[in-house]
Design an enzyme around this catalytic site. Structure first.
Site, PDB file in Angstrom:
ATOM      1  N   LEU A  22       9.129  -2.783  -5.493  1.00  0.00           N
ATOM      2  CA  LEU A  22       9.617  -1.472  -5.081  1.00  0.00           C
ATOM      3  C   LEU A  22       8.400  -0.643  -4.680  1.00  0.00           C
ATOM      4  O   LEU A  22       7.441  -0.529  -5.450  1.00  0.00           O
ATOM      5  CB  LEU A  22      10.380  -0.804  -6.214  1.00  0.00           C
ATOM      6  CG  LEU A  22      11.014   0.568  -5.933  1.00  0.00           C
ATOM      7  CD1 LEU A  22      12.208   0.794  -6.853  1.00  0.00           C
ATOM      8  CD2 LEU A  22      10.019   1.716  -6.110  1.00  0.00           C
ATOM      9  N   GLY A  25       7.407   6.074  -0.975  1.00  0.00           N
ATOM     10  CA  GLY A  25       6.711   6.767   0.106  1.00  0.00           C
ATOM     11  C   GLY A  25       6.455   5.884   1.315  1.00  0.00           C
ATOM     12  O   GLY A  25       5.329   5.805   1.812  1.00  0.00           O
ATOM     13  N   SER A  28       5.913   6.387   6.351  1.00  0.00           N
ATOM     14  CA  SER A  28       4.781   6.318   7.281  1.00  0.00           C
ATOM     15  C   SER A  28       3.565   5.821   6.522  1.00  0.00           C
ATOM     16  O   SER A  28       3.594   5.597   5.307  1.00  0.00           O
ATOM     17  CB  SER A  28       4.500   7.690   7.912  1.00  0.00           C
ATOM     18  OG  SER A  28       4.112   8.627   6.906  1.00  0.00           O
ATOM     19  N   GLY A  29       2.459   5.653   7.241  1.00  0.00           N
ATOM     20  CA  GLY A  29       1.170   5.409   6.637  1.00  0.00           C
ATOM     21  C   GLY A  29       1.072   4.161   5.793  1.00  0.00           C
ATOM     22  O   GLY A  29       1.623   3.105   6.117  1.00  0.00           O
ATOM     23  N   TYR A 166      -5.218  18.681  -5.207  1.00  0.00           N
ATOM     24  CA  TYR A 166      -4.981  17.274  -4.861  1.00  0.00           C
ATOM     25  C   TYR A 166      -5.858  16.361  -5.709  1.00  0.00           C
ATOM     26  O   TYR A 166      -5.372  15.384  -6.300  1.00  0.00           O
ATOM     27  CB  TYR A 166      -5.262  17.066  -3.385  1.00  0.00           C
ATOM     28  CG  TYR A 166      -5.080  15.640  -2.905  1.00  0.00           C
ATOM     29  CD1 TYR A 166      -3.809  15.131  -2.668  1.00  0.00           C
ATOM     30  CD2 TYR A 166      -6.179  14.820  -2.685  1.00  0.00           C
ATOM     31  CE1 TYR A 166      -3.639  13.823  -2.230  1.00  0.00           C
ATOM     32  CE2 TYR A 166      -6.028  13.518  -2.251  1.00  0.00           C
ATOM     33  CZ  TYR A 166      -4.753  13.025  -2.020  1.00  0.00           C
ATOM     34  OH  TYR A 166      -4.592  11.723  -1.588  1.00  0.00           O
TER      35      TYR A 166
END
Length: 294
Positions: A22, A25, A28-29, A166
């Site tokens: 699994l 996200g 994309s990328g 971040y």
């Protein structure tokens, strides 16, 4: 073939002996590239994303590669969504052999200008989201001696200007996983973190600031402009790694007989992280990153 949550599963999907991974996200990328790479390598790949309306690029990449993906909705910040997704995967595929925590969100800002709500949001997605998925998956990973892989960042080791929230979230992930790894290993689960540097994805669109417009950060405006100009140049000058290249390191964590805990995705990332790990008093990192905003 694309199997969306709630669709009737094919007999082949239900009986396939393939290992199941699994990945979060995957719109994309790195997440998208890792999903395609895992499917190519023979994994039954469950590619999840918060908003299924954003799955077109994922479907096209799978079609172009000639692979099947089981595409499902999963919001890492929603415990009920995570629990339902993990339970559904195990019910439909019979097992869960690996998880790749990839979902995350960038954020550029600084403490004096950010609200605490901004910072909490960054932590919710990038840290607590990882814990939500990992906690739900661990009983199933224990059952098969599986892998728990988290895509962090070189920003999980080296603090970087205007990336305070971040980097704090990524530091927290790395600290949590570094602490969890020996505990999980006693029950057969291998824990790894993958640390990319600059990756040619949608950085400029995801950092939450208007790069083309006039940047305004009060007394920090000059430093922010210097940082943004340097960073955008790094992403646009061809030196940033491709998502497919970063996905190779994810596959290393999934398939190596004895995966390392910490895996950098490029020589540059290894050197950058190495600077911090050898920097006992912090002076080397401060000298390096101060130049980004001077």
């Amino acid at each position: 073939m694309y199997l969306l949550k709630g669709d009737e599963m094919s007999t082949t999907a239900r009986t396939s002996p393939a290992r199941t991974v699994l990945i979060t996200g995957t719109s994309s990328g790195i997440g998208l590239a890792a999903a395609v790479a895992a499917a190519r390598a023979g994994w039954r790949t469950v590619a999840t994303l918060r908003d299924l309306s954003r799955a077109d690029a994922l479907r096209k990449a799978a079609a172009d590669a000639g692979v099947d993906l089981d595409i499902r909705q999963l919001d890492v910040t929603d415990e009920a969504s995570v629990a339902a997704a993990v339970a559904g995967v195990v019910a439909d595929h019979g097992r869960l052999d690996a998880v790749v925590n990839n979902a995350g969100a960038g954020h550029v800002g600084t403490l004096e200008n950010d609200s605490l709500a901004d910072i909490r949001t960054v932590m919710e997605v990038n840290f607590f989201g990882v814990l939500n998925v990992s906690k739900a998956a661990l009983p199933h990973l224990r059952a098969v001696g599986g892998r728990l892989v988290t895509v962090t960042s070189v920003g999980g080791v080296v603090g970087q200007p205007f990336n305070e929230a971040y980097c704090a979230a990524k530091f927290a992930v790395e600290g949590y996983m570094e602490s969890l790894a020996p505990v999980a290993r006693t029950l057969g689960v291998a824990v790894s973190v993958v640390e990319p540097g600059a990756v040619a994805t949608e950085f400029v669109n995801n950092i939450g600031i208007d790069v083309e417009g006039g940047l305004e950060a009060g007394p920090y405006t000059g430093a922010l402009r210097t940082y943004v100009d340097r960073t955008v140049a790094q992403f646009l000058d061809g030196t940033a790694q491709t998502p497919a290249g970063a996905a190779e390191s994810v596959m290393e964590a999934l398939t190596a007989a004895e995966p390392a805990f910490r895996i950098q995705t490029t020589d540059w990332a290894r050197e950058f992280v190495g600077t911090k790990l050898a920097d006992v008093d912090g002076s080397a990192v401060q000298s390096l990153t101060s130049a980004w905003v001077a």
